[in-house]
Scaffold this active site. Structure first.
Site, PDB file in Angstrom:
ATOM      1  N   ARG A 105       0.743  -1.195  -0.075  1.00  0.00           N
ATOM      2  CA  ARG A 105       0.067   0.088   0.118  1.00  0.00           C
ATOM      3  C   ARG A 105       0.908   1.139   0.000  1.00  0.00           C
ATOM      4  NH1 ARG A 105      -4.727   0.379   4.260  1.00  0.00           N
ATOM      5  NH2 ARG A 105      -3.137   0.165   5.813  1.00  0.00           N
ATOM      6  N   ASP A 201      -1.776  -4.164  12.298  1.00  0.00           N
ATOM      7  CA  ASP A 201      -1.060  -4.646  10.985  1.00  0.00           C
ATOM      8  C   ASP A 201      -0.829  -6.010  11.016  1.00  0.00           C
ATOM      9  OD1 ASP A 201       0.831  -3.161   8.471  1.00  0.00           O
ATOM     10  OD2 ASP A 201       1.380  -5.353   9.040  1.00  0.00           O
TER      11      ASP A 201
HETATM   12  N1  URA Z   1      -3.930  -3.923   6.805  1.00  0.00           N
HETATM   13  C1  URA Z   1      -3.834  -4.430   8.105  1.00  0.00           C
HETATM   14  O1  URA Z   1      -2.691  -5.355   8.108  1.00  0.00           O
HETATM   15  N2  URA Z   1      -4.374  -3.928   9.193  1.00  0.00           N
HETATM   16  C2  URA Z   1      -5.426  -2.865   8.990  1.00  0.00           C
HETATM   17  O2  URA Z   1      -5.996  -2.546   9.991  1.00  0.00           O
HETATM   18  C3  URA Z   1      -5.562  -2.682   7.753  1.00  0.00           C
HETATM   19  C4  URA Z   1      -4.712  -3.031   6.636  1.00  0.00           C
END
Ligand code: URA
Length: 210
Positions: A105, A201
Site C-alpha cells: 500500500r 497490521d
Molecule cells: N492491513 C492491516 O494489516 N491491518 C489493517 O487494519 C488494515 C490493513
C-alpha cells in the site's frame, strides 16, 4: 451490505479472533491462531464444492460413495500477510495449487502497487480462493482480483479474517461476482486505512516487525 458476504460467526472463530486482537498476543501465538482460524474459515468457503460419486468397496460391500468433483482449486495469497492463511488451508486441501500476488500500500495514497506475481497454469479453469487477513480499503484486494481476472480467472472467492464496511462496499462495487468470507466486519477505517477496532497490521503481528 452485499448479499455476497458470508460472516463466519462460529464460536471457535470468534474466540480465536478475540485472542488475536489483544495487543499482548505474541507473534508465535498469533500465527498459530491464524492457521487454526484459516482452517475453520476454509471449511465454510469450500462448503459449495461440487461432488460426484465413485464406486468403492468397503470391507463389507460395494457402494457409490461421494467424492469431490470438478474444477481444481487454486489458493492465491496476497503477500505478505496472506501467507498466514495458507498453511491451514493446505492442511485441508493439500493438492491445491498456490499462487502469490505481491502488493504494497502506498502510504500516502493507500493505492495498491504490484511488485510480484506468480500463478499456476490454468487459472481460467480453476476455482480460485484469494486470501488476505485484512479487507481494509479494498484497494489491494481489488487490484489483486483485477490481476487474477486479467490472467483469466473466472471463479473467484475471497477469504479474510477481518473486513471493514468500506472494504466490503468497495469490493461489492468493483467485483460483484466475487464471494467474500470473513470472520467479522468491524466498525470502520481510521484515517490511515487501518481497521478499527481491528488487530493492527496483520503482517507485523505475524512476523514481529513494525
Ligand atoms: N492491513 C492491516 O494489516 N491491518 C489493517 O487494519 C488494515 C490493513
Amino acid at each position: 451490505m452485499s448479499g455476497n458476504v458470508t460472516v463466519v460467526g462460529h464460536p471457535l472463530v470468534l474466540h480465536k479472533l478475540t485472542l488475536m486482537r489483544d495487543k499482548h498476543c505474541p507473534s508465535a501465538v498469533f500465527r498459530q491462531l491464524l492457521r487454526e482460524i484459516s482452517l475453520l474459515l476454509a471449511y465454510e468457503v469450500l462448503r459449495g464444492l461440487p461432488m460426484t460419486t465413485q464406486t468403492i468397496e468397503t470391507p463389507l460391500t460395494e457402494m457409490e460413495a461421494p467424492i469431490l468433483k470438478g474444477k481444481k482449486l487454486c489458493l492465491v495469497s496476497i503477500l505478505r500477510a496472506g501467507n498466514g492463511l495458507l498453511d491451514g488451508m493446505l492442511d485441508l486441501v493439500p493438492s491445491a495449487r498456490v499462487g502469490h500476488i505481491g502488493l504494497y500500500r502506498d502510504p500516502q495514497t493507500l493505492a495498491a502497487v504490484e511488485y510480484y506475481l506468480k500463478l499456476p497454469e490454468g487459472v481460467d479453469e480453476r476455482r480460485i480462493i484469494a486470501v488476505d487477513p485484512m479487507l481494509a480499503t479494498g484497494n489491494s484486494v481489488s487490484a489483486a482480483l483485477n490481476r487474477l481476472k486479467q490472467a483469466g480467472a473466472k471463479d473467484i472467492s475471497f477469504m479474510c479474517l477481518l473486513a471493514s464496511p468500506e472494504g466490503i462496499e468497495a469490493l461489492a462495487q468493483a467485483h460483484p461476482d466475487v464471494k467474500v468470507f470473513t470472520a467479522a466486519i468491524d466498525e470502520r477505517l481510521d484515517e490511515h486505512g487501518y481497521i478499527v477496532p481491528g488487530l493492527g497490521d496483520a503482517g507485523d503481528r505475524m512476523f514481529g516487525t513494525k
